[in-house]
Design a protein around this motif. Structure first.
Motif, PDB file in Angstrom:
ATOM      1  N   TRP A 122      56.906  45.130  19.859  1.00 54.14           N
ATOM      2  CA  TRP A 122      57.800  44.486  18.892  1.00 54.14           C
ATOM      3  C   TRP A 122      58.388  43.206  19.486  1.00 54.14           C
ATOM      4  N   ALA A 123      58.834  43.287  20.732  1.00 54.07           N
ATOM      5  CA  ALA A 123      59.420  42.118  21.380  1.00 54.07           C
ATOM      6  C   ALA A 123      58.374  41.012  21.552  1.00 54.07           C
ATOM      7  N   PHE A 124      57.141  41.403  21.922  1.00 54.94           N
ATOM      8  CA  PHE A 124      56.073  40.412  22.089  1.00 54.94           C
ATOM      9  C   PHE A 124      55.759  39.710  20.771  1.00 54.94           C
ATOM     10  N   ASP A 125      55.766  40.485  19.683  1.00 49.99           N
ATOM     11  CA  ASP A 125      55.490  39.891  18.369  1.00 49.99           C
ATOM     12  C   ASP A 125      56.516  38.813  18.038  1.00 49.99           C
ATOM     13  N   TYR A 126      57.792  39.120  18.230  1.00 49.38           N
ATOM     14  CA  TYR A 126      58.831  38.146  17.910  1.00 49.38           C
ATOM     15  C   TYR A 126      58.815  36.966  18.878  1.00 49.38           C
ATOM     16  N   LEU A 127      58.504  37.225  20.139  1.00 57.10           N
ATOM     17  CA  LEU A 127      58.405  36.140  21.108  1.00 57.10           C
ATOM     18  C   LEU A 127      57.251  35.206  20.752  1.00 57.10           C
ATOM     19  N   ALA A 128      56.096  35.789  20.378  1.00 57.08           N
ATOM     20  CA  ALA A 128      54.939  34.971  20.011  1.00 57.08           C
ATOM     21  C   ALA A 128      55.243  34.122  18.783  1.00 57.08           C
ATOM     22  N   ARG A 129      55.932  34.701  17.804  1.00 57.93           N
ATOM     23  CA  ARG A 129      56.300  33.941  16.616  1.00 57.93           C
ATOM     24  C   ARG A 129      57.257  32.806  16.963  1.00 57.93           C
ATOM     25  N   PHE A 130      58.213  33.105  17.845  1.00 55.35           N
ATOM     26  CA  PHE A 130      59.159  32.068  18.266  1.00 55.35           C
ATOM     27  C   PHE A 130      58.431  30.921  18.962  1.00 55.35           C
TER      28      PHE A 130
END
Length: 406
Positions: free
Chosen positions: A77-85
């Motif tokens: 979940w954290a990786f997904d949001y980091l990648a989007r950012f």
């Protein structure tokens, strides 16, 4: 007794709470509910997820059983949001969009972004609109298109049909402005996403779009225009409710008419168009060979197109009533809501897609690909028609579908 006593322990309470919340999150995510209020769905879904994750953590941490799966879930979940950012940063945090209402129900976004990534056919992006009362924390996915106009070079274009939610509130915001036409607003772009279909190997492409689905298939035809060395033919079919498309997509269709490998058929499917008499001005009727432009023939003849080894025309179940101009190859007429060209016809009818598929497959002597993007019923008809006729094919037949659902 164990069951009753276990309720005194926090891990049991957190586990039951997580299970109940996951049930409601799954129920809420059903398309029936999601499609009727996406903004509400998204807000509630994020809140539920934010509670479910720590609930699962507190449920398993006591016995240390399965805690590694919780860490893995949190990491994903954290990786997904980091990648989007990071994608937003790469696209440019100072991106601007020129937004206007280009017809009664279409919004156009012309987005100037960092250009650190390259647009490609089949791509889409999530857009954050940074305006008060526009739920800037939310993002919405839209297909990307490249404009043929020089003044739009370096920009990505989004066309969005105005429905409920963000598109409706955005159109109301634009129409409230003094100019009532164009507004430049700050946006964040999260993209690009999407798969690119490798269609350059096929001898013939049949591109079929319904309504706003034009944005899903047009880029593949535009890509062919940029590659004059490719020996490929394209039949481009677009069904739309009325001829207001010329107000927002006329330049794009005109761009395709510059290439003799592309034939276009536009179908106006509303009842008003299906039953009306031919009302196109006389200068939009066929100009016979040898006649000078301006001298008109008040008729709408049956049209047969020949493009290399493939022929497109009424015999393929395409044309019932059409308005065409056959003047200079480079001539495109815009008059009111009407445009016509030698390689593009406007038809006041509905296409017989089953007939089209059967004819194109039966006569194909080289590889053939169908690329479809439209509402569910159109996609279903095309998919079933290809499946029904594929056994009679003399060459390789492939089917690609772009569906606006998530």
């Amino acid at each position: 007794m164990f069951y009753i006593s276990s309720w005194q322990d926090g891990w049991m309470v957190w586990g039951v709470a997580a299970g109940i919340l996951m049930f409601f999150a799954s129920l809420q995510a059903v398309h029936f509910f999601r499609s009727r209020g996406y903004e509400t769905f998204l807000f509630i879904h994020i809140i539920l997820a934010a509670v479910i994750v720590p609930a699962i953590y507190f449920h398993v941490k006591v016995q240390i059983k399965g805690i590694q799966y919780v860490y893995a879930m949190m990491a994903i979940w954290a990786f997904d949001y980091l990648a989007r950012f990071l994608r937003i940063i790469v696209s440019g945090i100072t991106s601007k969009a020129d937004v206007r209402v280009v017809s009664g129900d279409i919004l156009e976004f012309k987005i100037a972004y960092s250009r650190w990534w390259k647009y490609y056919p089949g791509s889409y992006a999530f857009i954050h609109i940074l305006l008060p009362l526009q739920n800037s924390w939310q993002s919405h996915p839209f297909s990307l298109v490249s404009s043929p106009l020089k003044e739009d070079e370096g920009k990505v274009i989004i066309f969005a049909r105005i429905k409920e939610g963000i598109t409706k509130s955005m159109s109301e915001y634009i129409l409230r402005q003094p100019s009532n036409m164009l507004r430049t607003i700050p946006v964040l772009l999260d993209g690009p996403y999407g798969d690119r279909h490798h269609l350059h190997h096929y001898n013939t492409l049949i591109l079929v779009a319904g309504g706003i689905g034009i944005t899903g298939v047009y880029p593949y035809a535009a890509e062919l225009v940029k590659s004059p060395e490719r020996k490929q033919n394209i039949l481009f079919i677009w069904t739309t409710s009325d001829d207001s498309f010329s107000q927002w997509f006329g330049d794009y269709i005109a761009h395709l008419t510059s290439d003799e490998r592309i034939q276009q058929h536009i179908y106006l499917t509303s009842e008003r168009h299906e039953h009306e008499e031919q009302d196109v001005p006389t200068q939009f009727f066929s100009i016979e060979k040898g006649e000078r432009p301006g001298k008109t023939t008040p008729s709408t003849p049956e049209i047969e197109y020949q493009l290399g080894p493939t022929s497109f025309g009424p015999a393929n179940g395409l044309s019932r009533k059409s308005s065409v101009i056959s003047a200079s190859l480079s001539l495109v007429e815009h008059r009111g809501n009407t445009w016509v060209h030698e390689r593009a016809t406007r038809n006041h009818s509905r296409p017989d897609l089953k007939d089209l598929v059967a004819n194109e497959i039966s006569k194909a002597r080289g590889s053939l690909a169908f690329v479809v993007c439209g509402p569910g019923p159109l996609n279903d008809v095309m998919r079933c028609s290809v499946a029904d006729n594929i056994q009679s094919a003399n060459a390789r037949i492939d089917y690609y579908e772009e569906a606006f659902c998530w």
